[in-house]
Enzyme design. Structure first.
Site, PDB file in Angstrom:
ATOM      1  N   GLY A  65       0.221  -1.386   0.179  1.00 21.45           N
ATOM      2  CA  GLY A  65       0.131  -0.079   0.076  1.00 21.45           C
ATOM      3  C   GLY A  65       0.611   1.282   0.124  1.00 21.45           C
ATOM      4  O   GLY A  65       0.765   2.071  -0.527  1.00 21.45           O
ATOM      5  N   CYS A  66       2.358   1.429   0.722  1.00 22.25           N
ATOM      6  CA  CYS A  66       2.151   2.391   1.177  1.00 22.25           C
ATOM      7  C   CYS A  66       3.312   2.695  -0.440  1.00 22.25           C
ATOM      8  O   CYS A  66       3.758   3.470  -0.806  1.00 22.25           O
ATOM      9  CB  CYS A  66       3.828   2.733   2.118  1.00 22.25           C
ATOM     10  SG  CYS A  66       2.769   2.101   3.248  1.00 22.25           S
ATOM     11  N   THR A  67       3.799   1.671  -1.176  1.00 23.80           N
ATOM     12  CA  THR A  67       4.827   1.600  -2.412  1.00 23.80           C
ATOM     13  C   THR A  67       4.265   2.085  -3.501  1.00 23.80           C
ATOM     14  O   THR A  67       3.867   3.397  -4.776  1.00 23.80           O
ATOM     15  CB  THR A  67       5.198   0.620  -3.043  1.00 23.80           C
ATOM     16  OG1 THR A  67       6.346  -0.467  -2.064  1.00 23.80           O
ATOM     17  CG2 THR A  67       5.716   0.402  -3.899  1.00 23.80           C
TER      18      THR A  67
END
Length: 144
Positions: free
Chosen positions: A44-46
């Protein structure tokens, strides 16, 4: 509970992924997109970081500053930034002080919350319902 719209954004000083000292006050007069995320190089952060990367030119055209913040260390930020070609600063918050000041502490990591801070240092928008794939365009649409 995130900080509220209209309140003064807490001042901070930290280092970025390259070891440069960064303070919120460095960006007075510009709109700052201060986005908190849980951890470097996770799915998700990527997606969220890539969303900002892919739309970065639009942010620059509007003279907006994008700053990503997590509790990862500088080495982790460097690897994450290099791996995905991120053109914006990632701020180190290893001790969680910024995360706590912005009330996004998830217990050892930052909750996924984005603050739009105006040129006077006032919180103009808060987004705690983030779609990681479209977040950067969602932010641009909300400002535009």
């Amino acid at each position: 509970m995130a900080l509220s719209v209209g309140s003064t954004a807490p001042e901070f000083t930290t280092v970025d992924d390259e070891g440069n000292s960064v303070s919120l006050s460095d960006f007075r007069g510009k709109t700052v997109v201060l986005y908190f995320y849980p951890k470097d190089d996770t799915p998700g952060c990527t997606k969220q970081a890539q969303s900002f990367r892919d739309n970065f030119a639009e942010y620059q055209e509007q003279e907006m500053v994008v700053l990503g913040v997590s509790q990862d260390d500088r080495a982790s930020h460097q690897k994450f930034k290099e791996k995905y070609g991120l053109p914006f600063q990632l701020l180190v918050d290893s001790d969680g002080a910024i995360t706590q000041a912005y009330d996004v502490d998830g217990g050892g990591y930052a909750k996924r919350v984005t603050y739009i801070i105006d040129g006077n240092g006032t919180i103009a928008q808060v987004d705690s319902n983030v779609n990681t794939s479209t977040h950067a365009t969602d932010v641009l649409a909300s400002i535009g």
